[in-house]
Design a protein around this motif. Sequence first.
Motif, PDB file in Angstrom:
ATOM      1  N   LYS A   1      44.178   9.200  18.440  1.00 36.70           N
ATOM      2  CA  LYS A   1      45.065   9.417  17.227  1.00 36.70           C
ATOM      3  C   LYS A   1      44.210  11.015  17.041  1.00 36.70           C
ATOM      4  O   LYS A   1      43.976  11.660  17.679  1.00 36.70           O
TER       5      LYS A   1
ATOM      6  N   ARG B   1      47.403  15.827  19.110  1.00 38.31           N
ATOM      7  CA  ARG B   1      47.854  13.931  18.533  1.00 38.31           C
ATOM      8  C   ARG B   1      48.329  13.910  20.279  1.00 38.31           C
ATOM      9  O   ARG B   1      48.882  13.177  20.237  1.00 38.31           O
ATOM     10  N   CYS B   2      48.870  14.539  20.915  1.00 39.37           N
ATOM     11  CA  CYS B   2      48.938  14.166  22.321  1.00 39.37           C
ATOM     12  C   CYS B   2      49.370  15.851  23.229  1.00 39.37           C
ATOM     13  O   CYS B   2      48.991  16.601  23.118  1.00 39.37           O
TER      14      CYS B   2
ATOM     15  N   ARG C   1      45.049  15.844  26.023  1.00 41.04           N
ATOM     16  CA  ARG C   1      45.756  16.321  25.008  1.00 41.04           C
ATOM     17  C   ARG C   1      46.244  17.718  25.575  1.00 41.04           C
ATOM     18  O   ARG C   1      46.319  18.815  24.652  1.00 41.04           O
TER      19      ARG C   1
ATOM     20  N   ASP D   1      54.101  14.307  25.908  1.00 42.49           N
ATOM     21  CA  ASP D   1      53.349  13.253  24.780  1.00 42.49           C
ATOM     22  C   ASP D   1      53.225  11.858  25.032  1.00 42.49           C
ATOM     23  O   ASP D   1      53.092  11.080  23.927  1.00 42.49           O
ATOM     24  N   TRP D   2      52.017  12.446  26.325  1.00 43.46           N
ATOM     25  CA  TRP D   2      51.097  11.073  25.585  1.00 43.46           C
ATOM     26  C   TRP D   2      50.784  11.003  25.161  1.00 43.46           C
ATOM     27  O   TRP D   2      49.688  12.437  24.038  1.00 43.46           O
ATOM     28  N   GLU D   3      49.766   9.487  23.713  1.00 45.23           N
ATOM     29  CA  GLU D   3      49.127  10.216  22.567  1.00 45.23           C
ATOM     30  C   GLU D   3      48.210   9.369  22.748  1.00 45.23           C
ATOM     31  O   GLU D   3      47.051  10.561  22.830  1.00 45.23           O
ATOM     32  N   ASP D   4      47.595   8.564  23.046  1.00 48.93           N
ATOM     33  CA  ASP D   4      46.847   7.561  22.359  1.00 48.93           C
ATOM     34  C   ASP D   4      46.284   7.161  23.564  1.00 48.93           C
ATOM     35  O   ASP D   4      47.046   6.627  24.428  1.00 48.93           O
TER      36      ASP D   4
END
Length: 695
Positions: A648, A671-672, A598, A575-578
């Motif tokens: 993003k 996104r992640c 990602r 779930d890492w995003e940015d």
Amino acid sequence: MKIPEGYQEKVYAGWLGKIIGIRAGANIEGWTYEKIRDTYGELDGYPADFINFAADDDSNGPIFFLRALRDTAENYDLQPQDVATALLNYAAWERGFFWWGGYGISTEHTAYMNLRAGIPAPRSGSIEQNGSTMAEQIGGQIFIDTWGLVAPGNPDLAARYARAAASVTHDGNGIYGGIFIAVAVSWAFVENDLQKILDEALSYIPADCEYARVVQAMRKFHRENPGDWRAAFRYLQQNFGYDRYPGNCHIIPNAGVVILSLLYGEGDFDRTINICNMCGWDTDCNVANAGCIMGVRGGLQAISYEKWRAPINDLLICSSTVGSLNILDLPGCADYIASLAYDAAGEEPEPLWRELYSQFQRRCHFEYPGSTHAMRVRGAGSFSMENSAQRAFTGKRSLRICGQGTAQPAAIYRQTYYERKDFSDSRYNPSFSPILYPGQTVKAAVCAETEGVRACPYVRELHSGQVYSGEEVALVPGKWAELSYDIPAMEGALLGEAGILVESNDSWCVFLDDLTFEGAPDYTVEAACEREEWFAFGHTPVSQFTAMKGLACLQDGQLHLSCADFGEVYTGNWDWEDYTAEFAVTPVIGKEWGVNVRVQGAMRSYAVLFREQDVALMKNDCGYSAMQTRPFTWQPGQEYKIRVYACKNCLRVWIDGEEFFEWEDTEKPLRCGCVGMTVREGAHCALRQIHIQRS
């Protein structure tokens, strides 16, 4: 249809019943009725103890195929190809996940290879493609329960989802069995009468199919002989036994066992589970199907805590391609399933549940009665731990832990990484990435019952064994204290547990609520600090990494990855995003190699791929496609620093400090996801380190 009242607790009970059934039958899977009778006599509980129960195919399939609803299905309109993509995405190539018995031997292996070769679903599992023997094995019903859990009281939707899912790998009675079980699970949310549950399930499959025939035959025998389940099994064995159906594990005999146990269990969870297990054949599969139906029907009050729940302690180990998704707990799974159910129904849960659903795997909330979220206690003396409705920081429940006063603090913790020594066996070869990282924050709410109790949040790093802790707080009896610890950035770290340390000179009791992991990582994976973790069947995971395909090993302080055709390894949290990831990689030999960001599995990621004449920014959306390319000549034996910025839907790439790409993904951006390394066309490269930090 509306989500029925009491759904949250029943979905947890149903999934718990499924996992109980898997564990109860796992170590006697494939045994005959006679061998079980002669070895154990009467079963009343688990036949074997485990340190921790490792991954099993019967739970891998249901929880990961379900992810197709969010990954690819448009507006929750599930199609066979959505489930096919989930299968390819989360199942590693011929390792873990399910039984890789060979093409034309294992139904799932056969369908997987069909899909890999470009044969689409549902042809991939059809009788026309594979023949009826392959298509009508047991997998059509054992991976299916969650489609009923996600469609509570809505048998039309459960049947539609089950047909789409089962058709990827099965056909004929394999599909009918999937529909039958999913509808039975769905209808058990709103109907208590087992005969009516069976009637509803039968109404969704052809009346003249073999699956319906075995169901009706067992019901008829039960009506005429209601008191002797062993006589019923002899009848099943003589009329629908393994000798009458081809293949390794045909669906029809095992369907008969499920029906027999539901009928002769007389509505009692224990009796149903035990009878089902004592019948033999595919025990973990059959007991899991029966356990899920009975768990939903009877709810948590029907399931003995000490006998069935305590040995599991809410833990679910999986063996997918995404290592951080291989460390789950049953309340978190129930949250995930319920969130899908509400979205599919177009309904909103209560605000607290919506908040909990949004924090899947990051928060232990204890709102389900008896739930522990796989929490543990370690220290000198004796301890007790129980779910309690006495106090709560949020919601209605918390975890109550009591211990004795000692010179050393007691650790109340969640295990954030698992090693080979943590398991009694290596069922389905689980490998892991941590679910917590340096740079993130650990939070918890704690309340003491008595004076003199002190507590602080902490993490434990596995490579060194060092404990890092936050500020110690003297707890005021009856008052909640909010503890927080910002984990510092680290190099070469592997966090293995996180929780709170409790100190007291006297006996003590504390309540724990809302143990939460949040924030972005800031750490470096150093290959020189990792180790090879030996499992059975020749699979050798490297700590913190999962391998989708290829040969991965540690040599000279680097992680080496090579392949005959292609190979990929992954690490980090799903779930890492940015974030920004900087890789230090040295190509050894071959034509194509690169790094991934990602990563959401084998079929969903971005990559920077070095080829013979250029370097390309790639998107993997069920197959790699080049988004941008630039000429580039690389040299074997030279280390390259590849920096990828993901924020993003924007990606930027630097190679040895020079910016090469800037691209915005405007079509279904990922996104992640975690990070990884890839090789293609028989290449071999070596990874020295990866540094991850917030973008």
